[in-house]
Write an enzyme that holds these catalytic residues in place. Sequence first.
Site, PDB file in Angstrom:
ATOM      1  N   LYS A 112     -44.577   2.161   9.852  1.00  0.00           N
ATOM      2  CA  LYS A 112     -45.140   1.273   8.835  1.00  0.00           C
ATOM      3  C   LYS A 112     -44.530  -0.118   8.900  1.00  0.00           C
ATOM      4  O   LYS A 112     -45.231  -1.118   8.747  1.00  0.00           O
ATOM      5  CB  LYS A 112     -44.929   1.850   7.427  1.00  0.00           C
ATOM      6  CG  LYS A 112     -45.897   2.967   7.087  1.00  0.00           C
ATOM      7  CD  LYS A 112     -45.864   3.264   5.594  1.00  0.00           C
ATOM      8  CE  LYS A 112     -46.640   4.545   5.271  1.00  0.00           C
ATOM      9  NZ  LYS A 112     -46.427   4.997   3.889  1.00  0.00           N
ATOM     10  N   LYS A 202     -53.538  11.220  13.302  1.00  0.00           N
ATOM     11  CA  LYS A 202     -53.817  11.914  12.044  1.00  0.00           C
ATOM     12  C   LYS A 202     -54.791  11.117  11.182  1.00  0.00           C
ATOM     13  O   LYS A 202     -54.817   9.890  11.230  1.00  0.00           O
ATOM     14  CB  LYS A 202     -52.508  12.190  11.294  1.00  0.00           C
ATOM     15  CG  LYS A 202     -51.917  10.998  10.570  1.00  0.00           C
ATOM     16  CD  LYS A 202     -50.823  11.405   9.574  1.00  0.00           C
ATOM     17  CE  LYS A 202     -50.204  10.146   8.984  1.00  0.00           C
ATOM     18  NZ  LYS A 202     -49.179  10.368   7.985  1.00  0.00           N
ATOM     19  N   LYS A 205     -55.121   7.393   5.138  1.00  0.00           N
ATOM     20  CA  LYS A 205     -55.756   6.355   4.326  1.00  0.00           C
ATOM     21  C   LYS A 205     -55.414   4.972   4.857  1.00  0.00           C
ATOM     22  O   LYS A 205     -56.199   4.057   4.758  1.00  0.00           O
ATOM     23  CB  LYS A 205     -55.379   6.411   2.853  1.00  0.00           C
ATOM     24  CG  LYS A 205     -54.569   7.606   2.477  1.00  0.00           C
ATOM     25  CD  LYS A 205     -54.214   7.742   1.019  1.00  0.00           C
ATOM     26  CE  LYS A 205     -53.019   8.666   0.896  1.00  0.00           C
ATOM     27  NZ  LYS A 205     -52.965   9.490  -0.272  1.00  0.00           N
TER      28      LYS A 205
END
Length: 340
Positions: A112, A202, A205
């Site tokens: 991230k 994966k 969102k």
Amino acid sequence: APRVFSGIQPTADSFHLGNYLGALRQWVALQDSHDAFYCVVDLHAITVEHDPALLRHRSRVSAAQLLAMGIDQERSTLFVQSQVPEHAELAWVLGCLTGFGEAGRMTQFKDKSAKQGTSATTVGLFTYPVLMASDILLYTPEPGAGARLEVPVGEDQRQHLELTRTLAQRFNHRFGDTFVLPDGYIPKTAAKITDLQEPTVKMSKSASSPQGIVDLLEEPGPLRKKIMRAVTDTGTEVRYDEAEKPGVTNLMRIFAALDGTTPDAIEARYAGSGYGQFKKDLAAIVVDALTPIRERTQALLADEDELDKLLARGAERASAVASRTMEIVRDRVGFVGRGR
Ligand code: TYM
């Protein structure tokens, strides 16, 4: 009964099929056999930039979806994390037991923060896994023979769970036996549902395109279209093979989980019939599974006051457990008590 704790972030207007099959279905199943605590983790959701009104809305939509899929405030405790301040308090204590390098090795943080760049990456994002450890450990049963604390999550949370165990062990070692070491409860076939358009990564969102993600609250029409347009692999055979056929294998996992069957049985059923019929049947299964969840979610959201009241009741029960744990922690760490 053994304890169970799990949490989910309110970061989108709908949960997706990966959340549901990887974790949330297990939440529902475990509430009868376990003393269950389930949490909408809004403190985690502000580790990235957010809009306040949207966050409040999404926390309610998240809670409504959990109730819609069968979480029952009578059989488990459902609450919003920010309503129980002990989560943040224990996170401070555990943060002081976490090595800087240890936190820096968390792969989700590395991914991230690499995507955001250093100037946009917050300290909150860095200490995110410590907050997750405190979520879990606040609900520890009293340590002793047979005491168990289980955490139903998808595969992507395995490293965070490992850190949680490490921190529990470290605390126990320094300050006395306080926490039961939590165990992951990770499903075999559905632990990692992947993106319909990019079946090697994966479903997520933050990373998936709208076409790659199956939202629980999606209408039947678009839902069917997405499944029919999911990337399949070369050849025509419906065969479970992660390396050679990641697209078909992902769809088979979804099929198996929702239909209560196995990949072997699916292979046998579609031997010689190609991808078309398989996908059509899968689309019907997905629509059948999600329609009642969507309808009940909409009904629950129609009465916001009632929903908020229900959540406040959960927070009260969670607080009773969290404040007891925190009292013990404060004492063992060496903080001066207020007295009575
Ligand atoms: P979150 O909000 O990203 O996801 C919620 C749950 O869904 C699972 N999941 C998946 N499972 C299978 N396939 C996928 N593609 C997929 N995507 C998501 C996740 O593994 C998770 O179980 N850090 C957590 C939230 C959290 C938490 C906790 C969990 C905070 N505190 C304490 C357990 C215990 C998270 O971001 O999950």
